[in-house]
Design a protein around this motif. Structure first.
Motif, short mmCIF file in Angstrom:
data_model
loop_
_atom_site.label_atom_id
_atom_site.label_comp_id
_atom_site.label_asym_id
_atom_site.label_seq_id
_atom_site.Cartn_x
_atom_site.Cartn_y
_atom_site.Cartn_z
N THR B 68 -4.17 -16.61 -21.60
CA THR B 68 -5.25 -16.31 -22.54
C THR B 68 -5.18 -14.85 -22.98
O THR B 68 -4.97 -13.98 -22.16
CB THR B 68 -6.60 -16.52 -21.84
N GLY B 69 -5.35 -14.64 -24.26
CA GLY B 69 -5.42 -13.27 -24.75
C GLY B 69 -4.08 -12.56 -24.83
O GLY B 69 -4.05 -11.34 -24.87
N CYS B 70 -2.96 -13.31 -24.85
CA CYS B 70 -1.68 -12.63 -24.97
C CYS B 70 -1.26 -12.53 -26.43
O CYS B 70 -0.25 -11.94 -26.74
CB CYS B 70 -0.61 -13.33 -24.15
N GLY B 71 -2.02 -13.14 -27.31
CA GLY B 71 -1.74 -12.99 -28.74
C GLY B 71 -0.98 -14.15 -29.34
O GLY B 71 -0.50 -14.05 -30.45
N VAL B 310 8.27 -16.74 -24.30
CA VAL B 310 7.19 -16.41 -23.38
C VAL B 310 6.54 -15.12 -23.86
O VAL B 310 7.22 -14.12 -24.09
CB VAL B 310 7.72 -16.21 -21.94
N MET B 311 5.25 -15.17 -24.03
CA MET B 311 4.54 -13.99 -24.55
C MET B 311 3.71 -13.35 -23.47
O MET B 311 3.11 -14.04 -22.65
CB MET B 311 3.62 -14.43 -25.69
N TYR B 312 3.71 -12.04 -23.46
CA TYR B 312 2.83 -11.33 -22.53
C TYR B 312 2.25 -10.13 -23.25
O TYR B 312 3.00 -9.28 -23.73
CB TYR B 312 3.61 -10.89 -21.29
N SER B 313 0.94 -10.08 -23.32
CA SER B 313 0.24 -8.92 -23.85
C SER B 313 0.80 -8.46 -25.20
O SER B 313 1.10 -7.29 -25.40
CB SER B 313 0.35 -7.79 -22.82
N GLY B 314 0.94 -9.38 -26.12
CA GLY B 314 1.32 -9.02 -27.48
C GLY B 314 2.81 -8.90 -27.72
O GLY B 314 3.24 -8.61 -28.82
N ASN B 315 3.62 -9.08 -26.67
CA ASN B 315 5.07 -9.01 -26.84
C ASN B 315 5.71 -10.31 -26.38
O ASN B 315 5.19 -10.97 -25.49
CB ASN B 315 5.67 -7.89 -25.98
N ARG B 355 0.08 -10.30 -9.30
CA ARG B 355 -1.07 -9.49 -8.93
C ARG B 355 -1.59 -8.72 -10.14
O ARG B 355 -0.90 -8.58 -11.15
CB ARG B 355 -0.69 -8.52 -7.82
N GLY B 356 -2.79 -8.22 -10.00
CA GLY B 356 -3.37 -7.45 -11.09
C GLY B 356 -3.92 -8.36 -12.17
O GLY B 356 -4.00 -9.57 -12.01
N MET B 357 -4.31 -7.73 -13.26
CA MET B 357 -4.95 -8.46 -14.34
C MET B 357 -4.19 -8.29 -15.64
O MET B 357 -3.43 -7.35 -15.80
CB MET B 357 -6.35 -7.91 -14.54
N VAL B 358 -4.45 -9.20 -16.57
CA VAL B 358 -3.89 -9.06 -17.91
C VAL B 358 -4.42 -7.76 -18.50
O VAL B 358 -5.62 -7.50 -18.43
CB VAL B 358 -4.34 -10.25 -18.79
N PRO B 359 -3.55 -6.92 -19.02
CA PRO B 359 -4.03 -5.60 -19.46
C PRO B 359 -4.89 -5.68 -20.71
O PRO B 359 -4.82 -6.63 -21.49
CB PRO B 359 -2.74 -4.83 -19.73
N ASN B 360 -5.67 -4.66 -20.84
CA ASN B 360 -6.49 -4.45 -22.00
C ASN B 360 -5.59 -4.19 -23.21
O ASN B 360 -4.67 -3.40 -23.13
CB ASN B 360 -7.31 -3.20 -21.65
N LEU B 361 -5.86 -4.87 -24.32
CA LEU B 361 -4.96 -4.71 -25.46
C LEU B 361 -5.29 -3.49 -26.31
O LEU B 361 -4.57 -3.16 -27.24
CB LEU B 361 -5.01 -5.97 -26.33
N ILE B 362 -6.38 -2.83 -26.00
CA ILE B 362 -6.69 -1.59 -26.73
C ILE B 362 -5.90 -0.44 -26.14
O ILE B 362 -5.36 0.41 -26.83
CB ILE B 362 -8.20 -1.31 -26.68
#
Lengths: 336, 425, 340
Positions: B68-71, B310-315, B355-362
């Motif tokens: 979710t939210g990877c663009g 495979v997309m991750y955080s806009g890439n 681990r960790g969270m999906v990063p903030n896209l801002i």
């Protein structure tokens, strides 16, 4: 920080140190607590700089930033102005209440140094009556609307939450009230009782109940199906607790918006009521003044103009504020 | 050499690499190059899609997978140029059949949308108009995009009808001429004959009737047996699977070259999902369309796709044929994603957790956006953005671990506490 | 601790049943017409019996609308049972659900976004059951306990005073789990706890649930439509179709030897990486019929791919057939007398 105070008392911690430090610590503790309460970002110790910046932006954006449109500020200033006039009326006006309600010479005299806005048919100072008139408007509108708000919300929440026959009974009674035009119903109430300020308030209070209960009932019906209400039931909360502690805070928003709008509406309809002669004749009230001056629009226009302008400004102020508040609270705009 | 100069060279290299990486191919249908779509919000610029490049070839299914939210949805909307303000496409090119979509006017774009490129959405209930009959909605697609074709069919229908009308006229004439010679019973017989003939002549069809006829055909095509019945129902009277079928019918009605499917089965049950996937597979072959399949479910991608991005955080972090990718995923993120899926083999073990969270896209992390969560992190990872390299035949990856230039960089030593903290989100 | 060990343990302490459900029926009445009269029933749960043992995970699996959520809600008395009995240990709870049982049975909901009150702080949300059920009054005491709970679900002290919208989906689900743990429950009903989450977050939550189960010796009733999830976390499984069980057994029974045609179809419908399983996929025709007018006989017969081989599918109610001690199906016998 709040969570520190949870595990260890800050006063205890500082006792062992020097008195200088004690004051400093207490002071910083207070500052921290204030920060904690007011700035969400300061609650997080170990946020990275960027996240903190982001967090700050969010908290700033919240609400107050949305209220900062020109028109809303204008509305707020108008409300502030009217409230100040009402509270400090004796200081603004050079005449006392008794003087303004008395009978003097100078029937429909034009503006003069003693009476900057002119005089009424009984020689009363119009400026003074404008200032004292704000008291009447607010003292009737606010309690009336609080009355309808409280009872409307209670009935609305009960009807919405329980559904079934309690809803049918409550909402049908509300429908009966809604079937009459508000002003006429108010006139009927006042005619039955007495032309006194308390009864006018009560009349308006009763008229407002159906609007609020309809408004909140809709939101409650939506909210009662949500999982957090189920969760509250699972946690063993009683129906009353669920209604007024869990559901109500989530449904009160449209009511608050409508509340500010309705203050303007009530002031307006109060003026209408006075104009028709159903108000308390002892009251210094803008609508009363317009009613008296309506026969002299040509020879003494100031008699009707100034109370008219006052009503206009006040209603406009509340409307603008309500509009701004709605924009600020609108969930559709929140995520833009 | 200063750092900025170095960065420039790297950027230059990267661009060259990208050019060479995306080879000219006669089968190429859609080519997305370095697409950037940003959302200008009050909080800041949300870099939803940040330099995405991929190709879709003819008759191929490309799976775009990510959390979710990877663009991934924004990428799809960008291709159709449906990104709403505050979002904007700020860079890159989208070439569809050698036409750059970003340079077309809104009018031209509209003729492509729903005709050459169509889209089906996750929630079929909200994407169908609740107050219009299902059949009318399908018919409308034909009316909008295939008016000429419909007119041709209509002409044929009208000609046929005209012929019949002509025949009827002749019949009537014959009757009039021979009226006197015929006996009563014969007269009666003739009248019945005329009546029957009249019944045979259909109502004069209009364009909408023809469109409805075509709609019925296409609805039959998507595996709905009683198409006639379904045409006359409102969307809320249909089940979820039925609605999605109608959506697919609408999507395929103009035999598009590219069908974008945004989580088409997420709202459906497993058995219905299997039906729909099966249907899509068959229709893709039948209609010769390419499909861009957007989903978060790796299983669906594995079933349907020829190729996976495979997309991750806009890439896009990994882009390869499905076979290669699922056999041997190389990017640490893809590995983590596959490891997180519960399956028989992992029964007694704990699931691997990214681990960790999906990063903030801002404020995305510097360098590689995955580095704060990556177990294989190198020292270089938070400093330089990884290049999108072809490391094998048609196997693209954006990771320093596979970049010959940075491969040798020392491994980053994770702190014990750092790891502990990052698990606690 | 491996699952096999746990399984043997469960069979050893057969007596240690926490929740017993016997012949449970939950019908929703449909009101209609001008005067809102009863015009029919939706048989959401139709004659269902099962036991839930201490320390095990029982999976309730089925498609949407098969009544699995209703079972959870009925146990918690959020929906009244039409008939049947529910016991917590030895006490009947379906007609006498006191606050004591609320402490023992808790629930985690599907959508973490809407199961937390958006206007409440986390400390109050988790503190609500403490306040009501445990009767804690002091603010400090509650904060302390809430902090403990947050730490058991790997969250930090500064999360106490935040509002739900400041958290990600996975964190919200952790908060929901923390709330369920507040009163030291013995049973937690999990209603699709991971279906709104991403795969990697789902893995975190599943690992957490496994840890918590061992730590607190919880019995979990895991309601889900995702077979892979229940395969990972469950011990036993009940497959539901239109308000009735069609197959029950241990995870190994059901996943390695699925016997009911519906279970077979359900298992083979899962998208997989493995191309070999894809080739012999069973794709069911049609859709789940409405629970208002279910088909006659076996509810599954209009879609059943194996109906030809059985006797009386559309006439008789399916019978409970034991395949092994733990493995049962509700089906009709084969025509040729073949054994299952």
């Amino acid at each position: 920080m709040e969570h520190e105070s949870l595990t260890q008392e800050p006063e205890k911690k500082t006792k062992s140190k020097e008195s200088d430090n004690v004051i400093k610590n207490i002071f910083s503790w207070i500052i921290n607590n204030i920060k904690f309460l007011l700035i969400p970002a300061s609650r997080l110790d170990d946020l990275t700089f960027r996240e903190r910046e982001y967090e700050m932006k969010i908290s700033k954006r919240k609400f107050i930033r949305r209220l900062k449109s020109t028109l809303t500020i204008l509305g707020i200033s108008i409300i502030f102005f009217i409230v100040t006039l009402a509270v400090f009326a004796p200081w603004f006006s050079q005449y006392s209440f008794e003087h303004l309600a008395g009978i003097h010479t100078g029937m429909w005299d034009p503006p003069s140094p003693e009476h900057p806005l002119g005089q009424t048919n009984l020689g009363r100072d119009i400026l003074g009556r404008m200032i004292y008139g704000s008291r009447a408007s607010l003292t009737i509108a606010l309690p009336a609307i609080f009355f309808s708000l409280v009872f409307g919300v209670i009935f609305g929440v009960i009807a919405g939450f329980y559904g079934g026959w309690p809803e049918s009974i409550i909402m049908r009674i509300m429908d009966i009230f809604l079937a009459f035009p508000g002003l006429i119903l108010a006139m009927v109430f006042i005619y039955i009782w007495e032309q006194r300020i308390e009864y006018i308030m009560l009349a308006y209070g009763i008229i407002g109940i159906p609007y609020y209960s309809r408004l909140i009932r809709g939101s409650v019906i939506q909210a009662r199906e949500l999982p957090y209400v189920q969760a509250a039931k699972v946690a063993g909360a009683s129906n009353w607790r669920i209604m007024f502690k869990h559901i109500l805070p989530n449904c009160i928003q449209p009511v608050i918006i409508s509340f500010t709008f309705d203050i303007g509406g009530i002031i307006l309809s109060l003026a209408g009521l006075s104009f028709l002669g159903f108000s308390d004749p002892q009251l210094i009230e803008w609508g009363n003044d317009i009613a008296e001056a309506r026969g002299h629009l040509y020879d003494a226009p100031w008699g009707a103009m100034w109370p008219g302008i006052m009503i206009l400004i006040t209603v406009l102020g509340f409307m603008l504020f309500g509009d701004g508040l709605r924009d600020a609270l609108d969930p559709r705009l929140r995520n833009l | 050499m200063t750092l900025t100069e170095k960065k420039e060279i790297i950027e230059e290299n990267r661009k060259n690499q990208m050019k060479s990486a995306i080879k000219e191919d006669s089968n190429l249908l859609l080519q997305v190059k370095n697409l950037k779509t940003y959302f200008y919000t009050e909080e800041g610029i949300v870099k939803a899609v940040d330099g995405v490049s991929f190709n879709i070839y003819k008759n191929e299914v490309l799976g775009l997978v990510g959390e979710t939210g990877c663009g991934k949805s924004v990428t799809a909307l960008s291709i159709l140029r449906l990104v709403r303000s505050p979002g904007r496409i700020i860079e890159g090119s989208i070439e569809f059949n050698n036409i750059n979509m970003l340079e077309l006017s809104e009018e031209e774009m509209r003729s492509h949308r729903g005709n050459d490129i169509t889209m089906i959405f996750q929630d079929p209930l909200n994407s169908l108009n609740p107050v219009i009959l299902a059949g009318d909605q399908v018919a409308e697609v034909f009316l909008l995009h295939q008016e000429e074709e419909l007119n041709k069919i209509l002409d044929v229908h009208l000609l046929e009808r005209d012929k019949l009308v002509q025949e009827l006229k002749e019949l009537k004439k014959e009757f009039k001429e021979n009226k006197e010679q015929l006996s009563e019973t014969e007269k009666e017989e003739f009248k019945v004959k005329i009546k029957d003939f009249k019944k045979k002549i259909p109502k004069a069809p209009n364009l909408k009737d023809v469109a409805l006829e075509k709609a019925e055909q296409i609805i039959k095509e998507v595996g709905i047996a009683d198409a006639k019945q379904i045409l006359k129902r409102y969307p809320h009277e249909l089940s979820g699977g039925m609605r999605q079928r109608i959506m697919i019918a609408m999507g395929l009605s103009c035999t598009p070259l590219l069908l974008i499917a945004d989580e088409p089965t997420t709202a459906l049950d497993v058995t219905i999902q299997a039906q729909i996937l099966d249907l899509m597979k068959n229709l893709q072959k039948k209609f010769d369309t390419s499909i861009l399949m957007i989903t978060h479910d790796l299983g669906i991608i594995a079933e349907l796709s020829d190729r996976v991005a495979v997309m991750y955080s806009g890439n896009i972090v990994e882009y390869a044929t499905a076979e290669d990718l699922f056999k041997n995923p190389r990017h640490p993120y893809t590995q983590g994603l596959i490891g997180a899926i519960p399956s028989v083999e992992k029964k007694d073990k704990k699931l691997t957790v990214i681990r960790g969270m999906v990063p903030n896209l801002i404020y995305p992390p510097s360098g590689c956006r995955f580095h704060p969560r990556c177990t294989e992190r190198l020292e270089i990872c938070d400093k330089i953005k990884p290049r999108f390299l072809e490391i094998d035949d048609r196997y693209f990856i954006a990771c320093h671990l596979f970049d010959p230039e940075y491969k040798e960089s020392p491994k980053y030593q994770w702190d014990e506490t750092e790891i502990k903290e990052s698990y606690k989100v | 601790m491996t699952v096999i060990n746990e399984k043997t343990k469960i069979s050893e302490r057969k007596k240690d049943v926490v929740i017993t459900v016997r012949n449970l029926k939950t019908y929703y009445t449909i009101l209609g017409g001008l005067f809102q009269r009863k015009i029919g029933y939706v048989k959401a749960v139709d004659d269902v019996s099962f036991d839930l043992y201490r320390g095990e995970t029982l999976g309730l699996v089925g498609e949407s609308g098969c009544g699995k959520t209703t079972i959870g809600n009925t146990i918690l008395n959020l929906v009244p049972a039409t008939s049947g009995e529910i016991y917590f240990e030895d006490d009947r709870i379906d007609n006498n659900f006191t606050q004591d049982f609320r402490k023992k049975i808790q629930m985690v909901f599907q959508d973490p976004d809407s199961s937390l009150n958006p206007r409440w702080k986390i400390v109050n949300i988790i503190g609500e059951p403490l306040r009501i059920l445990e009767g804690m009054k002091k603010r400090r005491e509650i904060r302390k306990r809430v902090l403990e709970l947050l730490e058991t679900v790997s969250m930090k002290v500064e999360h106490l005073d935040r509002y739900p919208h400041e958290f990600s989906g996975g964190q919200k689900q952790r908060i929901v789990i923390a709330r369920a743990l507040a009163c030291n429950p013995e049973v937690i009903i999990l209603d699709e706890p991971t279906s709104a989450l991403d795969v990697s977050v789902q893995a975190q939550i599943l690992n957490l649930l496994k840890d918590l189960q061992i730590q607190f010796n919880l019995a979990l009733l895991f309601i889900t439509h995702d077979l892979s999830v229940i395969q990972h976390i469950g011990n036993r499984i009940e497959v539901m179709y239109l308000g009735k069980f069609v197959e029950e057994g241990t995870i190994d029974d059901v996943f390695y030897h699925p016997t009911h045609p519906y279970t077979k179809a359900l298992l083979s419908a899962r998208p997989t990486f493995d191309p070999t399983t894809r080739s012999n996929r069973i794709i069911l025709e049609g859709e789940v019929p409405s629970a208002i007018n279910p088909p006659s006989g076996c509810y599954f017969h209009p879609r059943c791919p194996e109906m030809e081989d059985r006797i009386g599918c559309n006439i008789e109610e399916p019978k409970k057939i034991s395949i092994s001690e733990t493995h049962h199906i509700w089906c009709q016998p084969f025509k040729n007398g073949k054994k299952f």
